[in-house]
Design a protein around this motif. Structure first.
Motif, PDB file in Angstrom:
ATOM      1  N   SER A   1      -9.126  10.963 -12.486  1.00 46.54           N
ATOM      2  CA  SER A   1      -9.150   9.782 -11.615  1.00 46.54           C
ATOM      3  C   SER A   1     -10.037  10.007 -10.391  1.00 46.54           C
ATOM      4  CB  SER A   1      -7.724   9.435 -11.175  1.00 46.54           C
ATOM      5  OG  SER A   1      -6.917   9.103 -12.289  1.00 46.54           O
ATOM      6  N   VAL A   2      -9.955  11.208  -9.810  1.00 47.45           N
ATOM      7  CA  VAL A   2     -10.817  11.514  -8.660  1.00 47.45           C
ATOM      8  C   VAL A   2     -12.283  11.519  -9.091  1.00 47.45           C
ATOM      9  CG1 VAL A   2     -11.409  13.241  -6.918  1.00 47.45           C
ATOM     10  CG2 VAL A   2      -9.017  12.824  -7.469  1.00 47.45           C
TER      11      VAL A   2
ATOM     12  N   ASN B   1       0.863  -1.184   0.000  1.00 41.88           N
ATOM     13  CA  ASN B   1       0.000   0.000   0.000  1.00 41.88           C
ATOM     14  C   ASN B   1       0.895   1.228   0.000  1.00 41.88           C
ATOM     15  OD1 ASN B   1      -1.880   2.040   0.458  1.00 41.88           O
ATOM     16  ND2 ASN B   1      -3.165   0.739   1.747  1.00 41.88           N
ATOM     17  N   ILE B   2       1.295   1.633  -1.199  1.00 42.20           N
ATOM     18  CA  ILE B   2       2.267   2.723  -1.322  1.00 42.20           C
ATOM     19  C   ILE B   2       1.673   4.053  -0.872  1.00 42.20           C
ATOM     20  CG2 ILE B   2       3.564   1.599  -3.170  1.00 42.20           C
ATOM     21  CD1 ILE B   2       2.077   3.400  -5.147  1.00 42.20           C
ATOM     22  N   ILE B   3       0.361   4.182  -0.966  1.00 45.10           N
ATOM     23  CA  ILE B   3      -0.265   5.446  -0.570  1.00 45.10           C
ATOM     24  C   ILE B   3      -0.137   5.650   0.930  1.00 45.10           C
ATOM     25  CG2 ILE B   3      -2.452   6.709  -0.523  1.00 45.10           C
ATOM     26  CD1 ILE B   3      -3.241   5.018  -3.008  1.00 45.10           C
ATOM     27  N   VAL B   4      -0.566   4.651   1.699  1.00 46.51           N
ATOM     28  CA  VAL B   4      -0.465   4.748   3.155  1.00 46.51           C
ATOM     29  C   VAL B   4       0.991   4.828   3.586  1.00 46.51           C
ATOM     30  CG1 VAL B   4      -0.888   3.505   5.320  1.00 46.51           C
ATOM     31  CG2 VAL B   4      -2.666   3.609   3.570  1.00 46.51           C
ATOM     32  N   ARG B   5       1.848   4.080   2.905  1.00 44.79           N
ATOM     33  CA  ARG B   5       3.275   4.096   3.260  1.00 44.79           C
ATOM     34  C   ARG B   5       3.868   5.496   3.112  1.00 44.79           C
ATOM     35  NH1 ARG B   5       7.622   0.423   3.541  1.00 44.79           N
ATOM     36  NH2 ARG B   5       9.614   1.369   2.993  1.00 44.79           N
TER      37      ARG B   5
ATOM     38  N   GLY C   1      -6.089   0.869  -8.477  1.00 45.15           N
ATOM     39  CA  GLY C   1      -5.380   1.407  -9.636  1.00 45.15           C
ATOM     40  C   GLY C   1      -5.550   2.917  -9.760  1.00 45.15           C
ATOM     41  N   LEU C   2      -6.754   3.401  -9.527  1.00 43.12           N
ATOM     42  CA  LEU C   2      -7.002   4.845  -9.607  1.00 43.12           C
ATOM     43  C   LEU C   2      -6.257   5.589  -8.496  1.00 43.12           C
ATOM     44  CD1 LEU C   2     -10.823   4.763 -10.399  1.00 43.12           C
ATOM     45  CD2 LEU C   2      -9.040   5.654 -11.915  1.00 43.12           C
ATOM     46  N   LEU C   3      -6.232   5.020  -7.300  1.00 44.73           N
ATOM     47  CA  LEU C   3      -5.508   5.664  -6.196  1.00 44.73           C
ATOM     48  C   LEU C   3      -4.011   5.724  -6.481  1.00 44.73           C
ATOM     49  CD1 LEU C   3      -7.350   4.180  -3.077  1.00 44.73           C
ATOM     50  CD2 LEU C   3      -7.499   6.504  -3.966  1.00 44.73           C
ATOM     51  N   ARG C   4      -3.474   4.682  -7.116  1.00 45.43           N
ATOM     52  CA  ARG C   4      -2.051   4.702  -7.465  1.00 45.43           C
ATOM     53  C   ARG C   4      -1.766   5.809  -8.482  1.00 45.43           C
ATOM     54  NH1 ARG C   4      -2.854  -1.090  -7.883  1.00 45.43           N
ATOM     55  NH2 ARG C   4      -2.073  -2.128  -6.002  1.00 45.43           N
ATOM     56  N   ARG C   5      -2.644   5.974  -9.463  1.00 46.17           N
ATOM     57  CA  ARG C   5      -2.457   7.028 -10.459  1.00 46.17           C
ATOM     58  C   ARG C   5      -2.512   8.409  -9.800  1.00 46.17           C
ATOM     59  NH1 ARG C   5      -2.637   5.715 -15.680  1.00 46.17           N
ATOM     60  NH2 ARG C   5      -3.266   7.831 -16.270  1.00 46.17           N
ATOM     61  N   ILE C   6      -3.426   8.583  -8.872  1.00 46.11           N
ATOM     62  CA  ILE C   6      -3.527   9.872  -8.178  1.00 46.11           C
ATOM     63  C   ILE C   6      -2.269  10.135  -7.371  1.00 46.11           C
ATOM     64  CG2 ILE C   6      -4.799  11.126  -6.384  1.00 46.11           C
ATOM     65  CD1 ILE C   6      -7.310   9.569  -7.302  1.00 46.11           C
ATOM     66  N   ALA C   7      -1.781   9.102  -6.668  1.00 46.49           N
ATOM     67  CA  ALA C   7      -0.571   9.265  -5.854  1.00 46.49           C
ATOM     68  C   ALA C   7       0.635   9.613  -6.711  1.00 46.49           C
ATOM     69  CB  ALA C   7      -0.301   7.982  -5.066  1.00 46.49           C
TER      70      ALA C   7
ATOM     71  N   VAL D   1     -11.537   4.182   1.564  1.00 47.37           N
ATOM     72  CA  VAL D   1     -11.076   4.629   2.879  1.00 47.37           C
ATOM     73  C   VAL D   1     -10.009   3.697   3.427  1.00 47.37           C
ATOM     74  CG1 VAL D   1     -11.778   5.049   5.272  1.00 47.37           C
ATOM     75  CG2 VAL D   1     -13.257   5.780   3.387  1.00 47.37           C
ATOM     76  N   GLU D   2     -10.248   2.375   3.341  1.00 45.89           N
ATOM     77  CA  GLU D   2      -9.311   1.401   3.917  1.00 45.89           C
ATOM     78  C   GLU D   2      -7.980   1.368   3.180  1.00 45.89           C
ATOM     79  OE1 GLU D   2     -11.676  -2.050   3.633  1.00 45.89           O
ATOM     80  OE2 GLU D   2     -13.011  -1.475   5.278  1.00 45.89           O
ATOM     81  N   ALA D   3      -7.993   1.704   1.890  1.00 45.61           N
ATOM     82  CA  ALA D   3      -6.746   1.708   1.126  1.00 45.61           C
ATOM     83  C   ALA D   3      -5.975   3.008   1.277  1.00 45.61           C
ATOM     84  CB  ALA D   3      -7.053   1.466  -0.353  1.00 45.61           C
ATOM     85  N   GLY D   4      -6.450   3.914   2.123  1.00 45.45           N
ATOM     86  CA  GLY D   4      -5.736   5.175   2.341  1.00 45.45           C
ATOM     87  C   GLY D   4      -6.185   6.294   1.437  1.00 45.45           C
ATOM     88  N   GLY D   5      -7.312   6.103   0.729  1.00 42.74           N
ATOM     89  CA  GLY D   5      -7.780   7.141  -0.189  1.00 42.74           C
ATOM     90  C   GLY D   5      -8.150   8.432   0.505  1.00 42.74           C
ATOM     91  N   ALA D   6      -8.766   8.337   1.699  1.00 36.70           N
ATOM     92  CA  ALA D   6      -9.136   9.551   2.430  1.00 36.70           C
ATOM     93  C   ALA D   6      -7.897  10.337   2.839  1.00 36.70           C
ATOM     94  CB  ALA D   6      -9.969   9.181   3.662  1.00 36.70           C
ATOM     95  N   LEU D   7      -6.862   9.613   3.268  1.00 39.59           N
ATOM     96  CA  LEU D   7      -5.604  10.276   3.621  1.00 39.59           C
ATOM     97  C   LEU D   7      -4.980  10.959   2.410  1.00 39.59           C
ATOM     98  CD1 LEU D   7      -4.094   7.511   5.906  1.00 39.59           C
ATOM     99  CD2 LEU D   7      -4.637   9.812   6.631  1.00 39.59           C
ATOM    100  N   LEU D   8      -5.033  10.282   1.275  1.00 40.12           N
ATOM    101  CA  LEU D   8      -4.470  10.854   0.055  1.00 40.12           C
ATOM    102  C   LEU D   8      -5.223  12.118  -0.345  1.00 40.12           C
ATOM    103  CD1 LEU D   8      -2.527  10.652  -2.341  1.00 40.12           C
ATOM    104  CD2 LEU D   8      -4.192   9.167  -3.464  1.00 40.12           C
TER     105      LEU D   8
END
Length: 492
Positions: A150-151, A80-84, A136-142, A180-187
């Motif tokens: 993507s959002v 989970n590169i986003i949360v990391r 996949g969309l969260l990775r592109r946003i990050a 939320v669980e994948a860290g999207g809210a944090l991102l």
């Protein structure tokens, strides 16, 4: 002595680690070890764990997700590169990132028999496809790739799930939960905080422009209005508003507060130079967040919030949700004085003056006539009159008293209840002139009619108290004509 020194050093390290775990946001902690995740990974159910913890769980023979207890049909662990990245950014401020993080090793391939002997149902296959698309969309946003689009896609997926004609069954994995669980809210929160830093001046003289957690939300950055056209803030706020459901509301509120992104949302609401759609998106998000007392306390510290909200109520044609947001904010009593100081009384009175006649029985809904908006405006005025500044402002407004008298009878039961409460508050503590204004507006006649109507018990009790008050005042003054109207009323 050396052993004692080494032992003391280990104890210091343990204490430092415990302090970090206690200070870290809840989403940074592994659900198994309850410690900050050093190598966050996602399992097939969409939950995020620290790699050593979940690997030990699997080695011990468990084949279910520790949180959801769903079967782990796939043992592949996805970093989970986003949360990391967010944990690393947080820990870098604590000067501990370098010693804490190690490179993320590749995940071992899952045992073939786990996949070979598991038959996926159609719903599980659809669920897996949605989750992979979300990740996949969260990775592109990050990575900063097609961020706005993507959002917008994530927002469409969440909206379809929540508002679609064929909602996802409760047992299926929800898109919103996965985000939320994948860290999207944090991102999303980190992107809003970056927007404030890049397009607004630093607050409180902060040398690096960062908004520290706990900073009071006073005033807007002067340069905040200079946003670029491709800013994804509107889409981000709309997505976060959709995600604010159930337990996720508190999680998102905490994330926005701790990241400083809440200031960006308030700035969007309060800036008249930002487009109306973005301001309304900020209002919808804040309305969802202010369902919790903690958010009402924090947002209420901002005079800019009330100034922007009242300006939006005055200028927008869609007032229902905005008045509800004001009512929510004023549910926290210390916020009421600030709202009054920013001109809330006059804005609400203007709404009551514009209120149409009560909806007829033939109308399909009172919404077309602003019934709910009028009721909420009256309720908020009653709220504001529980503080001295509010009562004083209403007493100085003849129009406010006239509106309350007019709405005593024949509009709606909630309107009657709030109007009697408002009049009772100002007539009990205000000068005699307020009672005279109410009497000249026909308050006695309206109250007598109210007692014969099908109103609530609370409204009747308040009406009787008002009639007693009117009688006492005019009897003391020796006005026999005024008191004669009460002969046939059982005041006591």
């Amino acid at each position: 002595m050396e052993d004692e020194d080494e032992g003391g050093g280990e104890e210091d390290c343990e204490e430092q680690r415990q302090r970090q775990n206690q200070a870290a946001p809840a989403l940074f902690l592994c659900p198994i070890s309850l410690e900050i995740m050093r190598d966050p990974v996602i399992v097939c159910t969409g939950q995020t764990y620290d790699r050593p913890s979940i690997e030990k769980w699997i080695r011990d023979g468990h084949r279910s997700c520790p949180i959801t207890m769903l079967h782990l049909h796939d043992l592949t662990l996805i970093p989970n590169i986003i949360v990391r990245q967010l944990i690393e950014a947080w820990c870098s401020k604590e000067e501990s990132a370098s010693a804490m993080f190690a490179p993320s090793p590749p995940s071992p391939p899952p045992p073939p028999f786990l996949l070979a002997h598991h038959d996926f149902s159609p719903q599980e296959s659809l669920d897996l496809g949605r989750r992979e698309r979300v990740l996949g969309l969260l990775r592109r946003i990050a990575k900063g790739q097609d961020v706005r689009q993507s959002v917008a896609t994530l927002k469409s997926m969440a909206k379809e799930e929540l508002c679609g004609s064929s909602p996802t069954p409760p047992e299926a994995k929800k898109v919103c939960s996965c985000i939320v669980e994948a860290g999207g809210a944090l991102l999303m929160a980190s992107m809003l905080a970056d927007e404030l830093i890049q397009h607004g001046t630093a607050l409180h003289g902060s040398p690096d422009g960062f908004i520290q957690h706990g900073t009071a939300l006073h005033g807007a950055p002067d340069g905040f209005t200079a946003r670029h056209e491709d800013s994804p803030c509107e889409e981000i706020m709309s997505l976060l508003a959709l995600l604010c459901r159930g337990a996720s509301r508190e999680v998102i509120g905490a994330v926005l507060s701790e990241s400083g992104a809440l200031q960006c949302v308030v700035c969007h609401l309060g800036s008249a130079q930002i487009d109306l759609a973005s301001r309304m998106s900020a209002a919808v998000l804040l309305k969802r967040l202010l369902a919790t007392e903690e958010m009402r306390v924090e947002v209420g510290q901002s005079t800019q919030f009330f100034h922007g909200l009242l300006d939006l109520i005055d200028s927008s044609s869609s007032k229902k949700g905005l008045v509800k947001l004001l009512h929510l904010a004023c549910s926290h009593k210390p916020n009421r004085s600030t709202a009054v100081e920013e001109g809330a009384i006059q804005i609400l009175v203007n709404l009551l003056l514009a209120a149409s006649s009560p909806p007829s029985s033939s109308s399909s809904s009172g919404e077309d006539r602003g019934l709910e908006t009028t009721e909420r405006a009256l309720a908020t005025l009653e709220q504001l009159c529980t503080v001295e500044q509010g009562r004083r402002a209403v007493c100085e407004s003849t129009a406010a008293v006239h509106c309350a008298v007019r709405l005593l009878v024949g509009y709606s039961r909630p309107a009657t209840e709030h109007a009697t409460g408002l009049l009772l508050l100002v007539c009990q503590s205000g000068p005699v002139q307020v009672v005279q204004i109410a009497m000249r507006a026909g308050a006695r006649r309206q109250l007598l009619l109210l007692l014969q109507s099908d109103c609530t018990g609370r409204a009747k009790k308040r009406a009787l108290e008002l009639l007693k008050l009117f009688h006492a005042i005019f009897f003391v003054q020796g006005d026999e004509h005024a008191s004669s109207d009460f002969k046939n009323v059982d005041l006591y």
